[in-house]
Each structure stands twice: as C-alpha cells, then as structure tokens.
Scaffold this active site. Structure first.
Site, PDB file in Angstrom:
ATOM      1  N   HIS A  65      37.651  43.899  42.223  1.00  0.00           N
ATOM      2  CA  HIS A  65      37.688  42.555  41.642  1.00  0.00           C
ATOM      3  C   HIS A  65      38.828  41.706  42.222  1.00  0.00           C
ATOM      4  O   HIS A  65      38.939  40.521  41.913  1.00  0.00           O
ATOM      5  CB  HIS A  65      37.760  42.620  40.110  1.00  0.00           C
ATOM      6  CG  HIS A  65      39.094  42.975  39.549  1.00  0.00           C
ATOM      7  ND1 HIS A  65      39.408  44.244  39.117  1.00  0.00           N
ATOM      8  CD2 HIS A  65      40.202  42.234  39.326  1.00  0.00           C
ATOM      9  CE1 HIS A  65      40.652  44.256  38.663  1.00  0.00           C
ATOM     10  NE2 HIS A  65      41.151  43.048  38.772  1.00  0.00           N
ATOM     11  N   ASP A 110      35.570  50.121  40.411  1.00  0.00           N
ATOM     12  CA  ASP A 110      36.371  48.948  40.759  1.00  0.00           C
ATOM     13  C   ASP A 110      37.351  49.338  41.860  1.00  0.00           C
ATOM     14  O   ASP A 110      38.547  49.521  41.627  1.00  0.00           O
ATOM     15  CB  ASP A 110      37.092  48.436  39.510  1.00  0.00           C
ATOM     16  CG  ASP A 110      37.782  47.102  39.733  1.00  0.00           C
ATOM     17  OD1 ASP A 110      37.471  46.448  40.745  1.00  0.00           O
ATOM     18  OD2 ASP A 110      38.623  46.726  38.898  1.00  0.00           O
ATOM     19  N   SER A 206      46.622  43.886  38.803  1.00  0.00           N
ATOM     20  CA  SER A 206      45.368  44.486  39.255  1.00  0.00           C
ATOM     21  C   SER A 206      45.474  44.978  40.687  1.00  0.00           C
ATOM     22  O   SER A 206      46.123  44.367  41.533  1.00  0.00           O
ATOM     23  CB  SER A 206      44.246  43.467  39.183  1.00  0.00           C
ATOM     24  OG  SER A 206      43.750  43.351  37.886  1.00  0.00           O
TER      25      SER A 206
END
Length: 260
Positions: A65, A110, A206
């Site tokens: 992402h 992910d 992230s």
C-alpha cells in the site's frame, strides 16, 4: 477506524480500511543513529510517506500500500533536516507485488519488493538487514521504527526516526477487535504491540520493519486509529511466509507465485 498507516493527504486510492502508511512510532525514543542502517525513507513530492528495509544492495522490502508514483528512496538518512555525508538516493527500477498494486482486500499480502535503479554501497549508515532464517515465536520482544507520527491525537512528526520495543502476540489479538472486517481465522500476518497500549507504530510508519532476533520478520501494515490504544495491537506482513517469493524475485524468477 482501522488505519493504513500512510499520510492521508497522499492517498489517491479509495481504501476500505486505513493502513499505517505514514505512521510514527508512539511511546518510543529517538533511534540511535547507528542502529538503523537498513531503514529507508520513501518520499514523493518531498513528503516522507512510508518506510522500508534494505535487504541487499539492490532491493528494498516495504508494504504494497506504499506504492505511489514518482517514489524517491533515501538510504542512510537519520535527520530529515541535516543529511549524513553518506546518504544516498535511488528511484525504483522495478516493483513487484504478491497482489495487484491496487488490491488491498487481502490483508495478509501487503508486501512490495523494490529493485533500485543502481546498487548502493555499505557505509557507516547503510547496510542491509537479514531476512528471517525461521519464523518468530509468540512472546518475542521485537523492535520497530520509523519517522511516523509520535502522537496518537496530533499531527506531530519527528525529525529523526523513533524506535520502540513491542511484543509479538497471538494473531487472534489482532483479529478479535475488528469483527466487522471478517478477517480470516489464519493469516500470513503478525500481530504485535503492547496490550495495555501506549506503544505502537502510527501514520507514516507503514512499510517499515518489525525486527525480532535481529532479523526482518515483519512489515508495518495496518492498525487502529487513534494509534496505541489498549487491546488494539497492529498488524505486520509476515516476511518468513513470503521468503520463497522474495528469493525467487531477487533471483530473476519474476513469475514466482505468492504463497496461497
């Protein structure tokens, strides 16, 4: 609300949950300048939006992402304001995903591999982190880090990366708080945090590493917003379960299959 920990103002995709893209570490301290030689910063339009991990001189591991256009990768960085003499910049030559880069409905894949446009050299502030030789055990003391938010309620971002120690928890600890998302009973996801709260990754973190036993065991993926709430640990993509895929891609087998 579940948060994909990337800076909200950079999200172009319509996501059904929020990932930790741009999470900052909460409850930690400034990292020692010599302890994160593998940590990379992903920028777009001069904004740091994700982290990543250098796993050899030519490859970076991060979250799917975190994929955006015009990514710039900074290696060897500590302070955002005062560059190290050995800082290096690269751009992606190739990107590889287990899923389509626009498909985030499967929470346990992910992961993105970025091949740099040219190899980097080891230096005082640049060196790769080892991939895992075995999976981590529940109860392990792990460490995570990033330039993400350092407050769960304010848009406060640090100049240097923050580091925090958290515990590896049973996966059910991440699944149970979010029944509305119907997460699978088993997953290629690690659950980590502090059950009493107060320590967590957050927006801007992230893609950064979860380090257990000195190895890259997880990739910061998603968590709750506000960050660092009691009984609301965060989820990390499990690197060990994707090891064959990673090694095949690096070896040139670009048709390698992801784990089922």
């Amino acid at each position: 609300m579940v948060l994909i920990r990337v800076l909200a103002n950079l999200l172009i995709l319509q996501l059904s949950y929020a990932q930790k893209s741009s999470k900052l570490v909460i409850g930690g301290d400034e990292c020692n300048i010599n302890e994160h030689r593998f940590l990379v910063a992903l920028y777009t339009s001069r904004t740091l939006f994700c982290g990543g991990t250098l796993i050899n001189q030519e490859w970076v591991l991060t979250a799917a992402h975190c994929n955006m256009e015009d990514i710039q990768i900074k290696l060897g960085m500590h302070s955002k304001k005062v560059p190290n003499e050995d800082e290096q910049k690269r751009v992606p030559k190739e990107k590889f995903f287990c899923l389509s880069s626009k498909n985030y409905t499967l929470w346990d894949k992910d992961i993105m591999l970025i091949r740099l446009d040219s190899p980097v050299k080891n230096s005082a502030h640049i060196a790769p982190l080892s991939l895992p030789s075995s999976p981590p055990s529940v109860g392990s003391d792990c460490r995570t880090m990033g330039w993400g938010r350092i407050s769960s309620t304010k848009e406060t971002y640090p100049d240097v990366p923050h580091c925090v120690n958290i515990n590896l928890l049973e996966y059910e600890m991440c699944r149970a708080p979010y029944p509305e998302f119907e997460l699978p009973a088993t997953s290629r996801t690690l659950c980590a945090g502090i059950l009493e709260g107060g320590k967590d990754t957050c927006v801007g973190d992230s893609g950064g590493p979860l380090i257990c036993n000195g190895q890259s065991q997880g990739i910061a993926s998603w968590g709750d917003d506000p960050c660092a709430q009691p009984h609301r640990p965060a989820a990390y993509t499990k690197v060990f379960d994707h090891l064959d895929w990673i090694e095949n891609i690096i070896a040139g087998n670009t048709d390698a299959s992801c784990p089922p």
